[in-house]
Design a protein around this motif. Sequence first.
Motif, PDB file in Angstrom:
ATOM      1  N   VAL A 240       0.918  -1.189  -0.059  1.00  0.00           N
ATOM      2  CA  VAL A 240       0.047  -0.085  -0.139  1.00  0.00           C
ATOM      3  C   VAL A 240       0.793   1.431  -0.124  1.00  0.00           C
ATOM      4  CG1 VAL A 240      -1.663   1.326   1.263  1.00  0.00           C
ATOM      5  CG2 VAL A 240      -1.792  -1.164   1.089  1.00  0.00           C
ATOM      6  N   ALA A 241       1.701   1.192   1.136  1.00  0.00           N
ATOM      7  CA  ALA A 241       2.811   2.433   0.875  1.00  0.00           C
ATOM      8  C   ALA A 241       3.567   2.477  -0.365  1.00  0.00           C
ATOM      9  CB  ALA A 241       3.896   2.210   2.268  1.00  0.00           C
ATOM     10  N   PHE A 242       3.788   1.473  -1.163  1.00  0.00           N
ATOM     11  CA  PHE A 242       4.655   1.548  -2.279  1.00  0.00           C
ATOM     12  C   PHE A 242       3.818   1.786  -3.389  1.00  0.00           C
ATOM     13  CE2 PHE A 242       7.304  -0.434  -5.549  1.00  0.00           C
ATOM     14  CZ  PHE A 242       8.606   0.371  -5.539  1.00  0.00           C
ATOM     15  N   ALA A 243       2.543   1.945  -3.338  1.00  0.00           N
ATOM     16  CA  ALA A 243       1.599   2.123  -4.544  1.00  0.00           C
ATOM     17  C   ALA A 243       1.942   3.126  -5.349  1.00  0.00           C
ATOM     18  CB  ALA A 243       0.149   2.054  -3.831  1.00  0.00           C
ATOM     19  N   PRO A 244       2.042   4.498  -4.877  1.00  0.00           N
ATOM     20  CA  PRO A 244       2.337   5.757  -5.831  1.00  0.00           C
ATOM     21  C   PRO A 244       3.348   5.149  -6.664  1.00  0.00           C
ATOM     22  CG  PRO A 244       1.956   6.345  -3.282  1.00  0.00           C
ATOM     23  CD  PRO A 244       2.178   4.859  -3.278  1.00  0.00           C
ATOM     24  N   ALA A 245       4.467   4.489  -6.338  1.00  0.00           N
ATOM     25  CA  ALA A 245       5.538   4.463  -7.247  1.00  0.00           C
ATOM     26  C   ALA A 245       5.026   3.566  -8.066  1.00  0.00           C
ATOM     27  CB  ALA A 245       6.962   4.025  -6.347  1.00  0.00           C
ATOM     28  N   LEU A 246       4.252   2.511  -8.119  1.00  0.00           N
ATOM     29  CA  LEU A 246       3.882   1.816  -9.259  1.00  0.00           C
ATOM     30  C   LEU A 246       3.004   2.549 -10.317  1.00  0.00           C
ATOM     31  CD1 LEU A 246       2.244  -1.109  -6.899  1.00  0.00           C
ATOM     32  CD2 LEU A 246       4.517  -0.753  -7.929  1.00  0.00           C
ATOM     33  N   ASN A 247       3.060   3.658 -10.094  1.00  0.00           N
ATOM     34  CA  ASN A 247       2.396   4.477 -11.375  1.00  0.00           C
ATOM     35  C   ASN A 247       3.438   5.025 -12.428  1.00  0.00           C
ATOM     36  OD1 ASN A 247      -0.382   4.219 -10.761  1.00  0.00           O
ATOM     37  ND2 ASN A 247      -0.034   6.115  -9.290  1.00  0.00           N
ATOM     38  N   ALA A 248       4.799   4.547 -12.102  1.00  0.00           N
ATOM     39  CA  ALA A 248       5.759   4.937 -13.026  1.00  0.00           C
ATOM     40  C   ALA A 248       5.728   4.301 -14.395  1.00  0.00           C
ATOM     41  CB  ALA A 248       7.336   4.394 -12.345  1.00  0.00           C
ATOM     42  N   PRO A 249       5.183   3.182 -14.747  1.00  0.00           N
ATOM     43  CA  PRO A 249       5.012   2.594 -15.908  1.00  0.00           C
ATOM     44  C   PRO A 249       4.081   3.652 -16.770  1.00  0.00           C
ATOM     45  CG  PRO A 249       4.841   0.731 -14.556  1.00  0.00           C
ATOM     46  CD  PRO A 249       4.983   1.743 -13.637  1.00  0.00           C
ATOM     47  N   THR A 250       3.157   4.197 -15.949  1.00  0.00           N
ATOM     48  CA  THR A 250       2.331   5.206 -16.962  1.00  0.00           C
ATOM     49  C   THR A 250       2.909   6.250 -17.284  1.00  0.00           C
ATOM     50  OG1 THR A 250       0.361   4.387 -15.467  1.00  0.00           O
ATOM     51  CG2 THR A 250       0.210   6.381 -16.647  1.00  0.00           C
ATOM     52  N   ALA A 251       4.095   6.612 -16.577  1.00  0.00           N
ATOM     53  CA  ALA A 251       4.964   7.768 -16.776  1.00  0.00           C
ATOM     54  C   ALA A 251       5.606   7.749 -18.123  1.00  0.00           C
ATOM     55  CB  ALA A 251       5.768   8.279 -15.754  1.00  0.00           C
ATOM     56  N   ILE A 252       6.055   6.289 -18.222  1.00  0.00           N
ATOM     57  CA  ILE A 252       6.834   5.997 -19.581  1.00  0.00           C
ATOM     58  C   ILE A 252       5.733   5.715 -20.754  1.00  0.00           C
ATOM     59  CG2 ILE A 252       7.709   3.878 -20.509  1.00  0.00           C
ATOM     60  CD1 ILE A 252       9.321   3.289 -18.167  1.00  0.00           C
TER      61      ILE A 252
ATOM     62  N   ALA B 123      10.334  -6.104  -8.590  1.00  0.00           N
ATOM     63  CA  ALA B 123      10.478  -6.986  -9.736  1.00  0.00           C
ATOM     64  C   ALA B 123       9.364  -7.089 -10.515  1.00  0.00           C
ATOM     65  CB  ALA B 123      11.423  -8.336  -9.428  1.00  0.00           C
ATOM     66  N   SER B 124       8.072  -7.504  -9.534  1.00  0.00           N
ATOM     67  CA  SER B 124       6.960  -8.125 -10.177  1.00  0.00           C
ATOM     68  C   SER B 124       5.999  -7.081 -10.336  1.00  0.00           C
ATOM     69  CB  SER B 124       6.107  -9.137  -9.254  1.00  0.00           C
ATOM     70  OG  SER B 124       6.018  -8.572  -7.837  1.00  0.00           O
ATOM     71  N   GLN B 125       5.861  -5.994  -9.838  1.00  0.00           N
ATOM     72  CA  GLN B 125       5.155  -4.921  -9.974  1.00  0.00           C
ATOM     73  C   GLN B 125       5.120  -3.545 -10.672  1.00  0.00           C
ATOM     74  OE1 GLN B 125       1.895  -4.510  -6.999  1.00  0.00           O
ATOM     75  NE2 GLN B 125       2.513  -6.163  -6.124  1.00  0.00           N
ATOM     76  N   LEU B 126       6.903  -3.391 -10.715  1.00  0.00           N
ATOM     77  CA  LEU B 126       6.902  -2.326 -11.070  1.00  0.00           C
ATOM     78  C   LEU B 126       8.139  -2.649 -12.350  1.00  0.00           C
ATOM     79  CD1 LEU B 126       7.562   0.750 -10.973  1.00  0.00           C
ATOM     80  CD2 LEU B 126       9.637   0.397  -9.243  1.00  0.00           C
ATOM     81  N   LEU B 127       9.278  -3.178 -12.199  1.00  0.00           N
ATOM     82  CA  LEU B 127      10.256  -3.384 -13.324  1.00  0.00           C
ATOM     83  C   LEU B 127       9.741  -4.050 -14.437  1.00  0.00           C
ATOM     84  CD1 LEU B 127      13.660  -4.060 -11.415  1.00  0.00           C
ATOM     85  CD2 LEU B 127      12.657  -1.828 -12.135  1.00  0.00           C
ATOM     86  N   ARG B 128       8.949  -5.147 -14.240  1.00  0.00           N
ATOM     87  CA  ARG B 128       8.273  -5.932 -15.311  1.00  0.00           C
ATOM     88  C   ARG B 128       7.417  -5.054 -16.228  1.00  0.00           C
ATOM     89  NH1 ARG B 128       7.635 -11.506 -12.126  1.00  0.00           N
ATOM     90  NH2 ARG B 128       9.940 -11.917 -11.925  1.00  0.00           N
ATOM     91  N   ARG B 129       6.431  -4.209 -15.183  1.00  0.00           N
ATOM     92  CA  ARG B 129       5.688  -3.507 -15.913  1.00  0.00           C
ATOM     93  C   ARG B 129       6.356  -2.430 -16.758  1.00  0.00           C
ATOM     94  NH1 ARG B 129       1.748  -1.118 -11.509  1.00  0.00           N
ATOM     95  NH2 ARG B 129       1.009  -0.114 -13.517  1.00  0.00           N
ATOM     96  N   ILE B 130       7.354  -1.691 -16.345  1.00  0.00           N
ATOM     97  CA  ILE B 130       8.037  -0.811 -17.048  1.00  0.00           C
ATOM     98  C   ILE B 130       8.772  -1.463 -18.494  1.00  0.00           C
ATOM     99  CG2 ILE B 130      10.422   0.648 -17.110  1.00  0.00           C
ATOM    100  CD1 ILE B 130       9.851   1.185 -14.062  1.00  0.00           C
ATOM    101  N   ALA B 131       9.119  -2.609 -18.359  1.00  0.00           N
ATOM    102  CA  ALA B 131       9.856  -3.357 -19.483  1.00  0.00           C
ATOM    103  C   ALA B 131       8.764  -3.515 -20.264  1.00  0.00           C
ATOM    104  CB  ALA B 131      10.525  -4.643 -18.849  1.00  0.00           C
ATOM    105  N   GLN B 132       7.377  -4.030 -19.905  1.00  0.00           N
ATOM    106  CA  GLN B 132       6.455  -4.013 -20.824  1.00  0.00           C
ATOM    107  C   GLN B 132       6.243  -2.885 -21.846  1.00  0.00           C
ATOM    108  OE1 GLN B 132       3.394  -5.659 -18.597  1.00  0.00           O
ATOM    109  NE2 GLN B 132       4.150  -7.522 -18.270  1.00  0.00           N
ATOM    110  N   GLN B 133       6.248  -1.846 -21.100  1.00  0.00           N
ATOM    111  CA  GLN B 133       5.883  -0.542 -21.917  1.00  0.00           C
ATOM    112  C   GLN B 133       7.189  -0.148 -22.887  1.00  0.00           C
ATOM    113  OE1 GLN B 133       3.356   1.340 -21.886  1.00  0.00           O
ATOM    114  NE2 GLN B 133       2.360   0.322 -19.807  1.00  0.00           N
TER     115      GLN B 133
END
Length: 207
Positions: free
Chosen positions: A79-91, A142-152
Amino acid sequence: MTETTPAPRRRGRPSRKQTAEAGPATRDRILDAAREEFSERGYDKTSIRGIAKAAGVDSALVHHYFGTKEQVFEAAIEVAFAPALNAPTAIADGPLDGVGERLTRFIFGVWENPTTRTPLLAIVRSAVNNEAAAAVFRRLVASQLLRRIAQQLDLPDAELRAELAAAQLVGAAMLRYVIKVEPLASADLEQIIRRLAPVVQGHLTNP
């Protein structure tokens, strides 16, 4: 045992009364208490008993909802990390040739905001000092941030590119906000973005 004597409750399981009183609000209260405890005490000094006391519930109810301390930590930091998970949208939100600046600006924006920086500091400090916490943090990143960035990116070696860009940004954030190394800790944010963005861009898109 007389008829008026209640049957003993097995250790580690919530009572029927506790289970009946449990609900989404109780679960959220436990998570709020867990984030506070991990933030103030760190992973090693936080206990299920302490989280339960802060939440005003029995420790068996914490186990009932989340299981082990590691699982409580993972649920709390997600929950605390959730704001950073929007990084793929920035890409995704713009041309690929500007992705380095957008990602750099987004990540440092999360760190600059006191509301999002405080829980992030707690997460990073716990991960640095405890291997169990570090494993949870790695899995989440790895599962929620980097892989989503890689997909973009849709480029060769996309996962490695994403990891290198993240290493650049996380390293800079650690020095600025956690270790507070000068002059980086006091440097103007725009200056940092101007210097880092081209490096992040190179990691993400260069041949």
